[in-house]
Design an enzyme around this catalytic site. Structure first.
Site, PDB file in Angstrom:
ATOM      1  N   ALA A 249      37.911  27.772 -40.650  1.00 33.62           N
ATOM      2  CA  ALA A 249      37.784  28.348 -41.838  1.00 33.62           C
ATOM      3  C   ALA A 249      38.212  29.877 -41.802  1.00 33.62           C
ATOM      4  CB  ALA A 249      36.400  27.936 -42.504  1.00 33.62           C
ATOM      5  N   ASP A 251      39.941  31.368 -39.820  1.00 28.69           N
ATOM      6  CA  ASP A 251      41.505  31.621 -39.264  1.00 28.69           C
ATOM      7  C   ASP A 251      42.208  31.393 -40.592  1.00 28.69           C
ATOM      8  OD1 ASP A 251      40.487  31.672 -36.584  1.00 28.69           O
ATOM      9  OD2 ASP A 251      40.787  29.567 -36.283  1.00 28.69           O
TER      10      ASP A 251
HETATM   11  O1  RIB Z   1      38.466  29.173 -35.038  1.00 29.62           O
HETATM   12  C1  RIB Z   1      38.432  27.777 -34.511  1.00 29.62           C
HETATM   13  C2  RIB Z   1      39.206  27.647 -33.212  1.00 29.62           C
HETATM   14  O2  RIB Z   1      38.265  28.729 -32.338  1.00 29.62           O
HETATM   15  C3  RIB Z   1      39.287  26.577 -32.755  1.00 29.62           C
HETATM   16  O3  RIB Z   1      40.641  25.859 -33.031  1.00 29.62           O
HETATM   17  C4  RIB Z   1      39.119  26.527 -31.431  1.00 29.62           C
HETATM   18  O4  RIB Z   1      40.266  26.476 -30.690  1.00 29.62           O
HETATM   19  C5  RIB Z   1      38.520  27.912 -31.131  1.00 29.62           C
HETATM   20  O5  RIB Z   1      39.368  28.737 -30.313  1.00 29.62           O
END
Ligand code: RIB
Length: 306
Positions: A249, A251
């Site tokens: 979320a 990201d």
């Molecule tokens: O922010 C989520 C991500 O954190 C996941 O996709 C995982 O790979 C970690 O890096």
């Protein structure tokens, strides 16, 4: 190039269970998925799906996971010409547990991500020449990220740092950052207290701005988002959505924020874009597959709910 992302690319091995296990405990889960992830490439896919020209710079290993994750990112519209195949390190992976409340716990095995060095920085420079926004996180070596931040700063590119995974950072880092976007635990790692309210977040943001960050956005999860810059401060209440999986979320938030900034929107509106993108990501399982598309984001911004 509108948005440049310098960072991690992972394969996520994700289990869903009623709750997260306690130390020493074995639990039966509901399901398991293997999907591409990594904070860097998730942010790149979010930015591309939301409509900005996006280039990702990072490394995969010469292995099955790498051969699966890279085409997936490319198919989402991300320019992956800056990704190197590292013969000496495996593609990074993340082992993730998600509970019925949509909370998660993640262990990352860094592999090729932590091999990024000055050669990767050099591959990033041409894209920075024409970029508006640079997205950074902390799943690759800090030294390389800071070299990229310095180059971006010299070119007038807006530097956004997601200080995730949480770790304390020296002040030199903050002075290269235009916008810092910690969640609650990442804020605690920098300021020593966990922000639970907008007032706590305001206190933390003041500390971080005094240490050099130009603007600070504190992501409070289901409690909303607080932001502060020299132009003012504000609070965005959470969008009403049904949460199934909170992985990535943050990201999605940074992807949404970056696209709005790339389009010239002012910070308060860009934060709202980030909040909407993050809210959409928690409505479906998996990291990269849950990144939102432009049409649904615009609908959520207009209607306030999905
Ligand atoms: O922010 C989520 C991500 O954190 C996941 O996709 C995982 O790979 C970690 O890096």
């Amino acid at each position: 190039m509108g948005i440049v992302v310098f960072g991690s690319i992972n394969m996520d091995l994700t289990t869903y269970a009623p709750r997260l296990p306690r130390p020493g405990e074995t639990l039966f889960g509901h399901s398991f998925i293997t999907v591409p992830g990594g904070k860097g490439s998730n942010q790149a896919v979010a930015a591309a799906r939301l409509g900005a020209p996006t280039r990702f710079i990072g490394r995969i290993g010469d292995d099955a996971f790498g051969r699966e994750v890279l085409p997936t990112i490319q198919q989402q519209g991300v320019d992956v010409s800056g990704v190197m195949v590292d013969k000496d390190h495996a593609t990074a992976l993340a082992v993730i547990s998600v509970d019925d409340q949509a909370e998660n716990a993640i262990i990352v095995i860094s592999g090729a991500n932590m091999a990024l060095d000055q050669t990767d920085v050099a591959r990033c420079l041409p894209a920075l020449d024409t970029a508006q926004v640079l997205l950074l996180q902390l799943e690759v070596p800090l030294e390389a990220s800071m070299a990229v931040a310095q180059a971006a700063r010299e070119r007038g590119v807006t530097v956004v740092l997601d200080p995730a995974p949480a770790r304390p950072l020296p002040d030199e880092v903050f002075s290269l950052v235009d916008i810092l976007t910690p969640n609650e635990v990442e804020t605690e790692a920098q300021v020593g207290f966990l922000p639970n309210t907008p007032e706590d977040a305001a206190r933390a943001a003041s500390v971080l701005r005094a240490r050099g960050a130009k603007a600070v956005i504190v992501k409070l999860g289901a409690r909303g988002v607080y932001y502060e810059s020299s132009s003012g401060s504000g609070f965005i209440p959470p969008f009403r959505v049904k949460a199934v999986d909170s992985v990535a979320a943050g990201d999605a938030f940074n992807g949404g924020l970056a696209v709005a900034l790339y389009e010239g929107k002012p910070l308060p509106e860009a934060v709202r874009w980030g909040a909407a993108a993050g809210a959409l990501a928690v409505t479906r399982p998996g990291a990269m597959p849950s990144m939102p598309y432009r049409e649904e984001l615009e609908r959520l911004l207009k209607e306030g709910t999905v």
